[in-house]
Design a protein around this motif. Structure first.
Motif, PDB file in Angstrom:
ATOM      1  N   LEU A  93       0.837  -1.202   0.000  1.00 34.22           N
ATOM      2  CA  LEU A  93       0.000   0.000   0.000  1.00 34.22           C
ATOM      3  C   LEU A  93       0.870   1.249   0.000  1.00 34.22           C
ATOM      4  O   LEU A  93       1.951   1.255   0.591  1.00 34.22           O
ATOM      5  N   LEU A  94       0.389   2.278  -0.659  1.00 34.86           N
ATOM      6  CA  LEU A  94       1.053   3.581  -0.648  1.00 34.86           C
ATOM      7  C   LEU A  94       0.002   4.611  -0.251  1.00 34.86           C
ATOM      8  O   LEU A  94      -1.137   4.562  -0.729  1.00 34.86           O
ATOM      9  N   THR A  95       0.360   5.520   0.627  1.00 36.83           N
ATOM     10  CA  THR A  95      -0.539   6.610   1.000  1.00 36.83           C
ATOM     11  C   THR A  95       0.116   7.940   0.666  1.00 36.83           C
ATOM     12  O   THR A  95       1.315   8.131   0.910  1.00 36.83           O
ATOM     13  N   ALA A  96      -0.668   8.842   0.063  1.00 36.31           N
ATOM     14  CA  ALA A  96      -0.147  10.152  -0.327  1.00 36.31           C
ATOM     15  C   ALA A  96      -1.307  11.135  -0.384  1.00 36.31           C
ATOM     16  O   ALA A  96      -2.352  10.844  -0.990  1.00 36.31           O
ATOM     17  N   ASP A  97      -1.124  12.280   0.250  1.00 34.70           N
ATOM     18  CA  ASP A  97      -2.125  13.360   0.216  1.00 34.70           C
ATOM     19  C   ASP A  97      -3.513  12.869   0.619  1.00 34.70           C
ATOM     20  O   ASP A  97      -4.527  13.253   0.027  1.00 34.70           O
TER      21      ASP A  97
ATOM     22  N   TYR B 118      -3.391   3.871  -2.126  1.00 30.33           N
ATOM     23  CA  TYR B 118      -3.180   3.186  -3.395  1.00 30.33           C
ATOM     24  C   TYR B 118      -2.759   1.742  -3.130  1.00 30.33           C
ATOM     25  O   TYR B 118      -1.903   1.493  -2.277  1.00 30.33           O
ATOM     26  N   LEU B 119      -3.341   0.827  -3.880  1.00 29.09           N
ATOM     27  CA  LEU B 119      -2.875  -0.559  -3.895  1.00 29.09           C
ATOM     28  C   LEU B 119      -1.777  -0.655  -4.944  1.00 29.09           C
ATOM     29  O   LEU B 119      -2.019  -0.357  -6.126  1.00 29.09           O
ATOM     30  N   ILE B 120      -0.575  -1.036  -4.539  1.00 34.05           N
ATOM     31  CA  ILE B 120       0.535  -1.236  -5.476  1.00 34.05           C
ATOM     32  C   ILE B 120       0.609  -2.726  -5.788  1.00 34.05           C
ATOM     33  O   ILE B 120       0.672  -3.557  -4.883  1.00 34.05           O
ATOM     34  N   ALA B 121       0.573  -3.039  -7.077  1.00 37.35           N
ATOM     35  CA  ALA B 121       0.484  -4.448  -7.466  1.00 37.35           C
ATOM     36  C   ALA B 121       1.115  -4.666  -8.838  1.00 37.35           C
ATOM     37  O   ALA B 121       1.299  -3.723  -9.620  1.00 37.35           O
ATOM     38  N   TRP B 122       1.422  -5.924  -9.107  1.00 38.49           N
ATOM     39  CA  TRP B 122       1.821  -6.322 -10.464  1.00 38.49           C
ATOM     40  C   TRP B 122       0.543  -6.595 -11.234  1.00 38.49           C
ATOM     41  O   TRP B 122      -0.270  -7.437 -10.845  1.00 38.49           O
ATOM     42  N   CYS B 123       0.339  -5.834 -12.313  1.00 35.06           N
ATOM     43  CA  CYS B 123      -0.873  -5.971 -13.116  1.00 35.06           C
ATOM     44  C   CYS B 123      -0.617  -6.966 -14.242  1.00 35.06           C
ATOM     45  O   CYS B 123       0.230  -6.727 -15.115  1.00 35.06           O
ATOM     46  N   ARG B 124      -1.338  -8.080 -14.220  1.00 36.15           N
ATOM     47  CA  ARG B 124      -1.161  -9.093 -15.262  1.00 36.15           C
ATOM     48  C   ARG B 124      -1.658  -8.580 -16.617  1.00 36.15           C
ATOM     49  O   ARG B 124      -1.149  -8.987 -17.660  1.00 36.15           O
ATOM     50  N   THR B 125      -2.636  -7.686 -16.588  1.00 36.31           N
ATOM     51  CA  THR B 125      -3.174  -7.142 -17.837  1.00 36.31           C
ATOM     52  C   THR B 125      -2.137  -6.278 -18.540  1.00 36.31           C
ATOM     53  O   THR B 125      -1.950  -6.376 -19.755  1.00 36.31           O
TER      54      THR B 125
ATOM     55  N   GLN C  98       1.128  -6.214 -17.589  1.00 37.43           N
ATOM     56  CA  GLN C  98       2.454  -6.824 -17.416  1.00 37.43           C
ATOM     57  C   GLN C  98       3.470  -5.816 -16.885  1.00 37.43           C
ATOM     58  O   GLN C  98       4.592  -5.682 -17.384  1.00 37.43           O
ATOM     59  N   ALA C  99       3.036  -5.104 -15.831  1.00 36.28           N
ATOM     60  CA  ALA C  99       3.892  -4.089 -15.227  1.00 36.28           C
ATOM     61  C   ALA C  99       3.341  -3.740 -13.847  1.00 36.28           C
ATOM     62  O   ALA C  99       2.202  -4.082 -13.511  1.00 36.28           O
ATOM     63  N   GLY C 100       4.178  -3.068 -13.042  1.00 37.91           N
ATOM     64  CA  GLY C 100       3.716  -2.587 -11.744  1.00 37.91           C
ATOM     65  C   GLY C 100       2.768  -1.415 -11.931  1.00 37.91           C
ATOM     66  O   GLY C 100       2.993  -0.558 -12.785  1.00 37.91           O
ATOM     67  N   ARG C 101       1.714  -1.391 -11.152  1.00 37.66           N
ATOM     68  CA  ARG C 101       0.728  -0.325 -11.255  1.00 37.66           C
ATOM     69  C   ARG C 101       0.219   0.070  -9.863  1.00 37.66           C
ATOM     70  O   ARG C 101       0.252  -0.730  -8.931  1.00 37.66           O
ATOM     71  N   GLY C 102      -0.244   1.314  -9.744  1.00 39.68           N
ATOM     72  CA  GLY C 102      -0.874   1.778  -8.523  1.00 39.68           C
ATOM     73  C   GLY C 102      -2.352   2.001  -8.777  1.00 39.68           C
ATOM     74  O   GLY C 102      -2.723   2.639  -9.777  1.00 39.68           O
ATOM     75  N   PHE C 103      -3.206   1.488  -7.917  1.00 39.85           N
ATOM     76  CA  PHE C 103      -4.660   1.607  -8.073  1.00 39.85           C
ATOM     77  C   PHE C 103      -5.220   2.376  -6.882  1.00 39.85           C
ATOM     78  O   PHE C 103      -5.166   1.881  -5.750  1.00 39.85           O
ATOM     79  N   ARG C 104      -5.741   3.573  -7.137  1.00 36.16           N
ATOM     80  CA  ARG C 104      -6.310   4.362  -6.056  1.00 36.16           C
ATOM     81  C   ARG C 104      -7.559   3.659  -5.532  1.00 36.16           C
ATOM     82  O   ARG C 104      -8.445   3.295  -6.311  1.00 36.16           O
ATOM     83  N   LEU C 105      -7.615   3.464  -4.235  1.00 34.98           N
ATOM     84  CA  LEU C 105      -8.684   2.639  -3.681  1.00 34.98           C
ATOM     85  C   LEU C 105     -10.063   3.197  -3.981  1.00 34.98           C
ATOM     86  O   LEU C 105     -11.003   2.431  -4.218  1.00 34.98           O
ATOM     87  N   ASP C 106     -10.217   4.529  -3.984  1.00 34.86           N
ATOM     88  CA  ASP C 106     -11.553   5.072  -4.229  1.00 34.86           C
ATOM     89  C   ASP C 106     -11.936   5.057  -5.706  1.00 34.86           C
ATOM     90  O   ASP C 106     -13.038   5.483  -6.064  1.00 34.86           O
ATOM     91  N   ARG C 107     -11.035   4.552  -6.569  1.00 35.18           N
ATOM     92  CA  ARG C 107     -11.376   4.366  -7.982  1.00 35.18           C
ATOM     93  C   ARG C 107     -11.582   2.894  -8.331  1.00 35.18           C
ATOM     94  O   ARG C 107     -11.888   2.579  -9.480  1.00 35.18           O
ATOM     95  N   ILE C 108     -11.385   2.018  -7.363  1.00 31.23           N
ATOM     96  CA  ILE C 108     -11.691   0.604  -7.585  1.00 31.23           C
ATOM     97  C   ILE C 108     -13.194   0.440  -7.393  1.00 31.23           C
ATOM     98  O   ILE C 108     -13.726   0.663  -6.306  1.00 31.23           O
ATOM     99  N   THR C 109     -13.895   0.076  -8.450  1.00 32.65           N
ATOM    100  CA  THR C 109     -15.361  -0.017  -8.381  1.00 32.65           C
ATOM    101  C   THR C 109     -15.845  -1.390  -7.937  1.00 32.65           C
ATOM    102  O   THR C 109     -16.971  -1.525  -7.456  1.00 32.65           O
ATOM    103  N   ALA C 110     -15.009  -2.401  -8.082  1.00 31.04           N
ATOM    104  CA  ALA C 110     -15.360  -3.751  -7.630  1.00 31.04           C
ATOM    105  C   ALA C 110     -14.066  -4.530  -7.440  1.00 31.04           C
ATOM    106  O   ALA C 110     -13.075  -4.303  -8.147  1.00 31.04           O
ATOM    107  N   ALA C 111     -14.051  -5.428  -6.469  1.00 29.72           N
ATOM    108  CA  ALA C 111     -12.851  -6.225  -6.202  1.00 29.72           C
ATOM    109  C   ALA C 111     -13.260  -7.581  -5.658  1.00 29.72           C
ATOM    110  O   ALA C 111     -14.154  -7.674  -4.816  1.00 29.72           O
TER     111      ALA C 111
END
Length: 237
Positions: free
Chosen positions: A172-176, A180-187, A189-202
């Motif tokens: 996890l990363l927190t800023a301001d 953010y969820l920091i993860a390896w995105c299989r789609t 094929q790279a590291g990505r950050g996903f802002r939690l309030d923009r994740i609509t379903a998990a």
């Protein structure tokens, strides 16, 4: 003795007797309350996560696991106020917010005197706007991080475009004020950050996620300069 100091004192009484158990009658006599009051207090402690348990059979009563409890901690009013402020930041949209609430209950039960007064006063003067992150999303992210499993999610970028991703969570990363969820995105094929309030379903999956180095995934991104919060230093390996 009012209820909050009594809950704290009950824990310490059980700690002092551990691993032996104490009867409800003995505890009621010790704190000069009814056995019904002691039963309610013990039930409240158990529901808040304190490792107390009922012991059945001859010589039974209530006991506590000393290996999973802390010795008494004395807070100054300033330390108590700092804890209140830190807990306020961990609102219901933050990861592990449910566990934060039960931890806060245990901390509150341990406070007495000026520390308790300072904490209660400051807690009554802090407000927060309602969060936008849904509880199902937060819970799914928590499970994937804690269990080390792959996570499927739907994500809306800054322009509102939605996509479905399968990710391997790293941290996890927190800023301001954002998480953010920091993860390896299989789609991607790279590291990505996903802002939690923009994740609509998990949706967590049972598939184990390969381990990833958080710093490596952040390298080359806006989060590359992120450092571990100094307050977490004593907890980190």
């Amino acid at each position: 003795m009012n209820r909050t100091p009594r809950l704290y004192a009950l824990v310490e009484e059980l700690r002092a007797a551990a691993p032996r158990s104490l009867t409800v009658a003995a505890l009621a006599a010790r704190f000069e309350v009814s056995t019904r009051t002691v039963q309610r207090d013990l039930q409240a402690l158990m529901e808040s996560g304190v490792p107390v348990r009922a012991v059945t059979g001859r010589g039974g009563g209530w006991a506590i696991d000393p290996a999973t409890t802390l010795p008494p901690i004395r807070f100054t009013p300033e330390e108590a106020s700092a804890l209140v402020a830190a807990l306020a930041v961990a609102d219901s949209s933050a990861p592990y917010a449910g566990a934060v609430r039960t931890a806060a209950q245990k901390i509150a039960a341990s406070m007495t005197g000026p520390a308790s007064s300072a904490a209660q006063d400051l807690a009554g003067r802090i407000v927060a706007l309602p969060p936008r992150t849904g509880e199902p999303v937060r819970t799914a992210v928590e499970r994937a991080l804690t269990d080390g499993t792959v996570l499927r999610l739907s994500y809306a970028d800054a322009a509102g475009r939605e996509s479905d991703r399968t990710v391997e969570p790293a941290g996890l990363l927190t800023a301001d004020g954002k998480w953010y969820l920091i993860a390896w995105c299989r789609t991607r094929q790279a590291g990505r950050g996903f802002r939690l309030d923009r994740i609509t379903a998990a949706t967590p999956t049972p598939e184990p996620a390969p381990p990833h180095d958080l710093a490596a995934l952040l390298r080359g991104s806006a989060g590359a300069a992120a450092l571990r919060p100094t307050a977490l230093g004593p907890l980190a390996p």
